[in-house]
Design a protein around this motif. Structure first.
Motif, PDB file in Angstrom:
ATOM      1  N   LEU A 273       0.746  -1.321  -0.138  1.00  0.00           N
ATOM      2  CA  LEU A 273       0.093  -0.119   0.019  1.00  0.00           C
ATOM      3  C   LEU A 273       0.729   1.330  -0.056  1.00  0.00           C
ATOM      4  O   LEU A 273       0.635   2.153  -0.603  1.00  0.00           O
ATOM      5  CB  LEU A 273      -0.966  -0.107   1.293  1.00  0.00           C
ATOM      6  CG  LEU A 273      -2.076  -0.944   0.937  1.00  0.00           C
ATOM      7  CD1 LEU A 273      -2.824  -1.008   2.716  1.00  0.00           C
ATOM      8  CD2 LEU A 273      -2.940  -0.587  -0.124  1.00  0.00           C
ATOM      9  N   ALA A 274       1.795   1.078   0.615  1.00  0.00           N
ATOM     10  CA  ALA A 274       2.870   2.405   0.701  1.00  0.00           C
ATOM     11  C   ALA A 274       3.451   2.709  -0.473  1.00  0.00           C
ATOM     12  O   ALA A 274       3.563   3.786  -1.047  1.00  0.00           O
ATOM     13  CB  ALA A 274       4.128   2.077   1.741  1.00  0.00           C
ATOM     14  N   GLU A 275       4.038   1.344  -1.154  1.00  0.00           N
ATOM     15  CA  GLU A 275       4.240   1.774  -2.441  1.00  0.00           C
ATOM     16  C   GLU A 275       3.572   2.243  -3.327  1.00  0.00           C
ATOM     17  O   GLU A 275       3.717   3.230  -4.205  1.00  0.00           O
ATOM     18  CB  GLU A 275       4.891   0.344  -2.820  1.00  0.00           C
ATOM     19  CG  GLU A 275       5.913   0.296  -4.165  1.00  0.00           C
ATOM     20  CD  GLU A 275       4.824  -0.121  -5.405  1.00  0.00           C
ATOM     21  OE1 GLU A 275       5.333   0.283  -6.753  1.00  0.00           O
ATOM     22  OE2 GLU A 275       4.067  -0.927  -5.231  1.00  0.00           O
ATOM     23  N   ALA A 277       0.603   4.041  -2.933  1.00  0.00           N
ATOM     24  CA  ALA A 277       0.659   5.343  -2.581  1.00  0.00           C
ATOM     25  C   ALA A 277       1.560   6.360  -3.025  1.00  0.00           C
ATOM     26  O   ALA A 277       1.320   7.496  -3.620  1.00  0.00           O
ATOM     27  CB  ALA A 277       0.516   5.492  -0.972  1.00  0.00           C
ATOM     28  N   GLY A 278       2.722   5.864  -3.127  1.00  0.00           N
ATOM     29  CA  GLY A 278       3.920   6.644  -3.521  1.00  0.00           C
ATOM     30  C   GLY A 278       3.878   6.811  -5.179  1.00  0.00           C
ATOM     31  O   GLY A 278       4.290   7.973  -5.590  1.00  0.00           O
ATOM     32  N   ARG A 279       3.104   5.940  -5.885  1.00  0.00           N
ATOM     33  CA  ARG A 279       2.921   6.374  -7.290  1.00  0.00           C
ATOM     34  C   ARG A 279       1.874   7.312  -7.288  1.00  0.00           C
ATOM     35  O   ARG A 279       1.535   7.898  -8.557  1.00  0.00           O
ATOM     36  CB  ARG A 279       2.315   5.212  -7.797  1.00  0.00           C
ATOM     37  CG  ARG A 279       3.118   3.911  -8.028  1.00  0.00           C
ATOM     38  CD  ARG A 279       2.725   2.807  -8.844  1.00  0.00           C
ATOM     39  NE  ARG A 279       3.390   1.608  -8.538  1.00  0.00           N
ATOM     40  CZ  ARG A 279       3.069   0.582  -9.024  1.00  0.00           C
ATOM     41  NH1 ARG A 279       2.142   0.410  -9.986  1.00  0.00           N
ATOM     42  NH2 ARG A 279       3.568  -0.592  -8.814  1.00  0.00           N
ATOM     43  N   LEU A 280       1.064   7.746  -6.484  1.00  0.00           N
ATOM     44  CA  LEU A 280      -0.087   8.353  -6.744  1.00  0.00           C
ATOM     45  C   LEU A 280       0.458  10.049  -6.534  1.00  0.00           C
ATOM     46  O   LEU A 280      -0.181  11.162  -6.909  1.00  0.00           O
ATOM     47  CB  LEU A 280      -1.126   8.327  -5.564  1.00  0.00           C
ATOM     48  CG  LEU A 280      -1.863   7.061  -5.755  1.00  0.00           C
ATOM     49  CD1 LEU A 280      -2.913   7.057  -4.651  1.00  0.00           C
ATOM     50  CD2 LEU A 280      -2.599   7.054  -7.261  1.00  0.00           C
ATOM     51  N   GLY A 281       1.741  10.311  -5.936  1.00  0.00           N
ATOM     52  CA  GLY A 281       2.311  11.500  -5.554  1.00  0.00           C
ATOM     53  C   GLY A 281       3.211  11.571  -4.601  1.00  0.00           C
ATOM     54  O   GLY A 281       3.114  10.732  -3.774  1.00  0.00           O
ATOM     55  N   ARG A 282       3.926  12.838  -4.183  1.00  0.00           N
ATOM     56  CA  ARG A 282       4.719  12.637  -3.241  1.00  0.00           C
ATOM     57  C   ARG A 282       4.126  12.736  -1.943  1.00  0.00           C
ATOM     58  O   ARG A 282       4.313  12.183  -0.840  1.00  0.00           O
ATOM     59  CB  ARG A 282       5.630  13.887  -3.390  1.00  0.00           C
ATOM     60  CG  ARG A 282       7.149  14.125  -2.723  1.00  0.00           C
ATOM     61  CD  ARG A 282       7.845  15.220  -3.174  1.00  0.00           C
ATOM     62  NE  ARG A 282       7.283  16.486  -2.795  1.00  0.00           N
ATOM     63  CZ  ARG A 282       7.407  16.997  -1.433  1.00  0.00           C
ATOM     64  NH1 ARG A 282       8.216  16.522  -0.633  1.00  0.00           N
ATOM     65  NH2 ARG A 282       6.728  18.246  -1.126  1.00  0.00           N
ATOM     66  N   ILE A 283       2.963  13.406  -1.709  1.00  0.00           N
ATOM     67  CA  ILE A 283       2.189  13.780  -0.448  1.00  0.00           C
ATOM     68  C   ILE A 283       1.722  12.448  -0.315  1.00  0.00           C
ATOM     69  O   ILE A 283       1.729  12.249   0.962  1.00  0.00           O
ATOM     70  CB  ILE A 283       1.154  14.997  -0.429  1.00  0.00           C
ATOM     71  CG1 ILE A 283       1.802  16.306  -1.136  1.00  0.00           C
ATOM     72  CG2 ILE A 283       0.404  15.228   0.824  1.00  0.00           C
ATOM     73  CD1 ILE A 283       2.968  16.764  -0.032  1.00  0.00           C
ATOM     74  N   GLY A 285       2.615   9.685  -0.883  1.00  0.00           N
ATOM     75  CA  GLY A 285       3.672   8.762  -0.460  1.00  0.00           C
ATOM     76  C   GLY A 285       4.235   9.039   0.684  1.00  0.00           C
ATOM     77  O   GLY A 285       4.468   8.011   1.572  1.00  0.00           O
ATOM     78  N   LEU A 286       4.580  10.359   1.323  1.00  0.00           N
ATOM     79  CA  LEU A 286       5.168  10.608   2.549  1.00  0.00           C
ATOM     80  C   LEU A 286       3.945  10.051   3.477  1.00  0.00           C
ATOM     81  O   LEU A 286       4.348   9.578   4.475  1.00  0.00           O
ATOM     82  CB  LEU A 286       5.198  12.055   2.529  1.00  0.00           C
ATOM     83  CG  LEU A 286       6.568  12.707   1.874  1.00  0.00           C
ATOM     84  CD1 LEU A 286       6.700  14.053   1.799  1.00  0.00           C
ATOM     85  CD2 LEU A 286       7.769  12.026   2.509  1.00  0.00           C
ATOM     86  N   LEU A 287       2.820  10.439   3.223  1.00  0.00           N
ATOM     87  CA  LEU A 287       1.773  10.108   4.268  1.00  0.00           C
ATOM     88  C   LEU A 287       1.649   8.632   4.477  1.00  0.00           C
ATOM     89  O   LEU A 287       1.460   8.043   5.683  1.00  0.00           O
ATOM     90  CB  LEU A 287       0.260  10.779   3.718  1.00  0.00           C
ATOM     91  CG  LEU A 287       0.296  12.062   3.998  1.00  0.00           C
ATOM     92  CD1 LEU A 287      -1.268  12.499   3.298  1.00  0.00           C
ATOM     93  CD2 LEU A 287       0.165  12.706   5.295  1.00  0.00           C
ATOM     94  N   ALA A 288       2.009   7.922   3.563  1.00  0.00           N
ATOM     95  CA  ALA A 288       1.542   6.227   3.554  1.00  0.00           C
ATOM     96  C   ALA A 288       2.826   5.683   3.978  1.00  0.00           C
ATOM     97  O   ALA A 288       3.068   4.470   4.265  1.00  0.00           O
ATOM     98  CB  ALA A 288       1.095   5.866   2.418  1.00  0.00           C
ATOM     99  N   PHE A 296       4.457  -7.061   7.800  1.00  0.00           N
ATOM    100  CA  PHE A 296       3.597  -8.303   8.024  1.00  0.00           C
ATOM    101  C   PHE A 296       2.289  -8.248   8.123  1.00  0.00           C
ATOM    102  O   PHE A 296       1.537  -9.429   8.412  1.00  0.00           O
ATOM    103  CB  PHE A 296       4.533  -9.155   8.910  1.00  0.00           C
ATOM    104  CG  PHE A 296       5.885  -9.176   8.834  1.00  0.00           C
ATOM    105  CD1 PHE A 296       6.240 -10.066   7.638  1.00  0.00           C
ATOM    106  CD2 PHE A 296       6.914  -8.377   9.484  1.00  0.00           C
ATOM    107  CE1 PHE A 296       7.699 -10.110   7.535  1.00  0.00           C
ATOM    108  CE2 PHE A 296       8.376  -8.532   9.268  1.00  0.00           C
ATOM    109  CZ  PHE A 296       8.573  -9.382   8.232  1.00  0.00           C
ATOM    110  N   CYS A 297       1.797  -6.999   8.226  1.00  0.00           N
ATOM    111  CA  CYS A 297       0.171  -6.978   8.365  1.00  0.00           C
ATOM    112  C   CYS A 297      -0.544  -6.963   6.889  1.00  0.00           C
ATOM    113  O   CYS A 297       0.281  -6.375   5.940  1.00  0.00           O
ATOM    114  CB  CYS A 297      -0.199  -5.800   9.041  1.00  0.00           C
ATOM    115  SG  CYS A 297       0.612  -5.566  10.550  1.00  0.00           S
ATOM    116  N   ASN A 298      -1.754  -7.401   6.759  1.00  0.00           N
ATOM    117  CA  ASN A 298      -2.255  -7.295   5.432  1.00  0.00           C
ATOM    118  C   ASN A 298      -3.778  -6.995   5.647  1.00  0.00           C
ATOM    119  O   ASN A 298      -4.216  -6.971   6.699  1.00  0.00           O
ATOM    120  CB  ASN A 298      -1.919  -8.698   4.777  1.00  0.00           C
ATOM    121  CG  ASN A 298      -2.475  -9.698   5.386  1.00  0.00           C
ATOM    122  OD1 ASN A 298      -3.659  -9.900   5.467  1.00  0.00           O
ATOM    123  ND2 ASN A 298      -1.687 -10.552   5.980  1.00  0.00           N
TER     124      ASN A 298
END
Ligand SMILES: [Zn+2]
Length: 314
Positions: A273-275, A277-283, A285-288, A296-298
């Motif tokens: 999810l963090a990866e 979110a990074g594709r959606l833009g810098r902000i 990406g930073l938030l996520a 290890f959570c899903n």
């Protein structure tokens, strides 16, 4: 028309163009009238003016198209462009996803069904459905990942090659399967009609076809435009809508019985999810970013930009 704001989504173009050919006609209706959605490097994503099929041109041809499904496809250093970050490492998540999807699949199954999964990858779906007592078989073009399916299910149940190869090599008889599945496969096949017609011959009377593919008419796809993660021009040759996938199936002798986004999600890790979110833009990406620490959570995510279609022989 929208312009990609993430720079070129594609790999360097020179070697790609060497093995690519321009597409002159719509695969679904034959029309040569189309409208450009957007251009990305050497590729154009266009919409057929007649039937609405969204497709990519130019396109990798022959062996060059098959070669993309090598080891690097399943453990890609650039999954935004091609393949998966680490398919095998996420095996538990794929198994969990198919376990959940059984909620839909079981409604289309007869007891002790004979099932063929075309494009079975590591055989995750087959491993799950086998637990319910069904007779499972798989075909996978990519040797790199089919080895995993063979290790889990046996070489008598999984064939490495095309569906046509498998019919001869595994001696699949006409009208011998109750259910055939195509999970995220149809959009990769240059001539989907040929494969669907072969599938039709292999199904028993009343047999079912279940497939999943991305929905280019979904809200998520329209909102993201060219940044939509399913735009991977080397491998995703077509982007269907409910209307165009229904027409394709109808043309090939199938009647669509159900179509929707239910069960079309997947379990993902917080790192994934963090990866994304990074594709959606810098902000975003930073938030996520902190999510990446919870590797290890899903959780189950369904952005409703894919559709599962259940069809029967007409
Ligand atoms: Zn068309």
């Amino acid at each position: 028309m929208q312009t990609p704001n993430t720079g070129h989504l594609t790999a360097p173009s020179a070697d790609v163009l060497e093995h690519a050919a321009a597409i002159t006609h719509c695969q679904l209706c034959g029309s040569d009238h189309r409208t450009l959605k957007f251009r990305d490097g050497p590729f154009e994503v266009v919409t057929c003016n007649e039937c609405g099929l969204v497709y990519v041109t130019p396109r990798l041809q022959g062996q060059a198209l098959l070669d993309i499904y090598d080891e690097g496809y399943w453990k890609s250093n650039n999954p935004k462009v091609r393949g998966y970050a680490d398919y095998a490492r996420e095996s538990a998540l794929y198994l969990k996803t198919f376990q959940k999807r059984m909620g839909l699949v079981k409604r289309w199954l007869v007891p002790n069904a004979r099932i063929l999964d075309v494009g079975c990858a590591a055989g995750y779906f087959l491993r799950i459905v086998k637990q319910f007592g069904h007779d499972v078989h798989g075909v996978e073009l990519s040797e790199a990942i089919a080895k995993e399916a063979i290790a889990a299910l046996g070489s008598d149940r999984v064939h490495i090659g095309t569906l046509d190869d498998a019919v001869a090599a595994m001696d699949y008889q006409p009208q011998s399967f109750d259910l055939i599945t195509l999970w995220d496969v149809i959009e990769h096949i240059p001539n989907p009609q040929a494969v669907l017609q072969r599938i039709r011959t292999l199904l028993k009377p009343g047999g079912r076809l279940l497939l999943e593919t991305q929905n280019v008419a979904s809200r998520w796809a329209r909102w993201l435009g060219p940044r939509w993660h399913h735009y991977k021009h080397h491998e995703h040759l077509y982007h269907f809508t409910p209307a165009t996938i229904t027409r394709l199936l109808d043309d090939c002798g199938f009647a669509v019985r159900e179509l929707g986004a239910a069960y079309a999600g997947k379990y993902v890790s917080f790192g994934f999810l963090a990866e994304r979110a990074g594709r959606l833009g810098r902000i975003p990406g930073l938030l996520a970013k902190p999510l990446g620490l919870l590797k290890f959570c899903n959780l189950y995510v369904n952005p409703r930009d894919e559709m599962i279609v259940a069809a029967e022989l007409k």
